[in-house]
Motif scaffolding. Structure first.
Motif, short mmCIF file in Angstrom:
data_model
loop_
_atom_site.label_atom_id
_atom_site.label_comp_id
_atom_site.label_asym_id
_atom_site.label_seq_id
_atom_site.Cartn_x
_atom_site.Cartn_y
_atom_site.Cartn_z
N GLY A 5 0.80 -1.22 0.00
CA GLY A 5 0.00 0.00 0.00
C GLY A 5 0.83 1.27 0.00
N ASN A 6 2.13 1.13 -0.12
CA ASN A 6 3.03 2.28 -0.12
C ASN A 6 3.71 2.40 -1.48
OD1 ASN A 6 2.39 2.54 2.57
ND2 ASN A 6 4.49 2.59 3.27
N CYS A 7 4.32 3.55 -1.68
CA CYS A 7 5.16 3.75 -2.87
C CYS A 7 6.46 4.38 -2.39
CB CYS A 7 4.46 4.65 -3.88
SG CYS A 7 4.18 6.34 -3.34
N GLU A 8 7.45 4.32 -3.24
CA GLU A 8 8.73 4.96 -2.93
C GLU A 8 8.82 6.26 -3.68
OE1 GLU A 8 11.89 2.21 -3.75
OE2 GLU A 8 11.38 0.95 -2.03
N ILE A 9 9.48 7.25 -3.07
CA ILE A 9 9.69 8.54 -3.70
C ILE A 9 11.12 9.00 -3.40
CG2 ILE A 9 8.74 9.78 -1.73
CD1 ILE A 9 7.73 11.91 -3.72
N ALA A 10 11.75 9.54 -4.42
CA ALA A 10 13.10 10.10 -4.27
C ALA A 10 12.96 11.61 -4.10
CB ALA A 10 13.94 9.80 -5.51
N VAL A 11 13.62 12.14 -3.07
CA VAL A 11 13.59 13.59 -2.83
C VAL A 11 15.01 14.12 -2.86
CG1 VAL A 11 11.43 13.47 -1.54
CG2 VAL A 11 13.57 13.32 -0.30
N ASN A 12 15.17 15.35 -3.37
CA ASN A 12 16.52 15.90 -3.56
C ASN A 12 16.68 17.30 -2.99
OD1 ASN A 12 15.69 17.88 -5.61
ND2 ASN A 12 15.29 16.09 -6.87
N GLY A 13 15.80 17.70 -2.09
CA GLY A 13 15.88 19.07 -1.57
C GLY A 13 15.31 19.19 -0.18
N THR A 14 14.43 20.15 0.01
CA THR A 14 13.95 20.51 1.33
C THR A 14 13.11 19.44 2.01
OG1 THR A 14 12.08 21.69 0.36
CG2 THR A 14 14.05 22.99 0.86
N LEU A 15 12.73 18.38 1.30
CA LEU A 15 12.03 17.26 1.93
C LEU A 15 12.99 16.28 2.60
CD1 LEU A 15 9.33 16.41 -0.79
CD2 LEU A 15 8.90 17.35 1.49
N MET A 16 14.29 16.44 2.39
CA MET A 16 15.28 15.52 2.95
C MET A 16 15.35 15.65 4.47
SD MET A 16 18.22 16.06 0.04
CE MET A 16 19.26 14.65 0.36
N GLN A 17 15.84 14.58 5.10
CA GLN A 17 15.96 14.53 6.56
C GLN A 17 16.63 15.78 7.12
OE1 GLN A 17 16.87 10.43 8.31
NE2 GLN A 17 17.93 10.41 6.34
N GLY A 18 16.01 16.34 8.17
CA GLY A 18 16.59 17.48 8.86
C GLY A 18 16.40 18.81 8.16
N LEU A 19 15.78 18.82 6.99
CA LEU A 19 15.59 20.07 6.26
C LEU A 19 14.16 20.59 6.43
CD1 LEU A 19 17.77 19.43 3.09
CD2 LEU A 19 18.40 20.49 5.26
N GLU A 20 13.95 21.79 5.97
CA GLU A 20 12.74 22.57 6.23
C GLU A 20 11.40 21.85 6.03
OE1 GLU A 20 10.71 26.64 4.43
OE2 GLU A 20 12.72 26.06 3.81
N LEU A 94 18.27 5.85 -11.02
CA LEU A 94 19.32 5.84 -10.01
C LEU A 94 20.62 5.28 -10.58
CD1 LEU A 94 17.19 4.56 -6.99
CD2 LEU A 94 17.72 6.92 -7.63
N ALA A 95 21.70 5.44 -9.82
CA ALA A 95 23.02 5.00 -10.27
C ALA A 95 23.05 3.50 -10.57
CB ALA A 95 24.07 5.36 -9.22
N ASP A 96 22.21 2.71 -9.89
CA ASP A 96 22.19 1.27 -10.13
C ASP A 96 21.26 0.89 -11.30
OD1 ASP A 96 19.62 1.52 -9.13
OD2 ASP A 96 19.96 0.23 -7.38
N ASN A 97 20.79 1.89 -12.05
CA ASN A 97 19.89 1.75 -13.20
C ASN A 97 18.45 1.41 -12.85
OD1 ASN A 97 21.56 2.53 -15.34
ND2 ASN A 97 22.58 0.54 -15.30
N SER A 98 18.11 1.34 -11.56
CA SER A 98 16.71 1.17 -11.19
C SER A 98 16.01 2.52 -11.32
CB SER A 98 16.58 0.63 -9.77
OG SER A 98 17.09 1.57 -8.82
N GLU A 99 14.69 2.50 -11.33
CA GLU A 99 13.92 3.74 -11.42
C GLU A 99 12.98 3.84 -10.22
OE1 GLU A 99 11.96 3.60 -15.24
OE2 GLU A 99 13.57 4.78 -16.13
N VAL A 100 12.76 5.07 -9.79
CA VAL A 100 11.86 5.36 -8.69
C VAL A 100 11.16 6.68 -8.99
CG1 VAL A 100 13.64 6.54 -7.33
CG2 VAL A 100 11.71 5.49 -6.16
N LEU A 101 9.93 6.81 -8.50
CA LEU A 101 9.28 8.11 -8.63
C LEU A 101 10.05 9.14 -7.83
CD1 LEU A 101 5.48 7.20 -8.24
CD2 LEU A 101 6.74 7.68 -10.34
N GLY A 102 10.10 10.37 -8.31
CA GLY A 102 10.83 11.39 -7.57
C GLY A 102 10.42 12.78 -7.99
#
Length: 132
Positions: A5-20, A94-102
């Motif tokens: 029931g979950n999905c994966e998401i890649a985040v590259n900014g302010t959603l990252m751990q410890g950020l705003e 991703l670097a390992d050639n897999s894909e993820v929503l982001g």
């Protein structure tokens, strides 16, 4: 590994751990999975030094640091509604050639903004800003 029931998401900014805006992920029950990097096919811009925008490019791309999170499918819509205009969801390689929503940036958002690809990620860029 995605929970039922979950999905994966890649985040590259302010959603990252410890950020705003990481609190937005936490509020929908997201769980941190792993730090990762993209395949070397992206470029990154600072949008008024408030958040980044990453775009896939056909030439001169680099790897960008990001985080992978698992979140309930219903939470994905809520996260998107809270993101600044011009950010959207797409497939990230991703670097390992897999894909993820982001989270990606639309081209208009990056026009006239500072390209920060050379820093390899938002955290590295904001670290430099804090030293100035």
């Amino acid at each position: 590994m995605t929970l039922a029931g979950n999905c994966e998401i890649a985040v590259n900014g302010t959603l990252m751990q410890g950020l705003e805006l990481n609190i937005n992920l936490q509020a929908v029950g997201a769980v941190f999975i792993i730090e990762a990097i993209t395949a070397p096919i992206y470029r990154l811009w600072s949008i008024d030094d408030r958040h980044p925008a990453m775009m896939r490019v056909s030439a001169d791309g680099r790897s960008i640091a990001l985080e992978i999170w698992s979140l309930p499918l219903a939470g994905l819509a809520k996260i998107l509604q809270q993101e600044p205009a011009g950010l959207c969801i797409g497939k990230i390689k991703l670097a390992d050639n897999s894909e993820v929503l982001g989270v990606l940036g639309e081209p208009f958002l990056c026009e006239g903004q500072r390209e920060i690809t050379e820093f390899g990620g938002w955290r590295n860029y904001i670290a430099i800003l804090s030293e100035l």
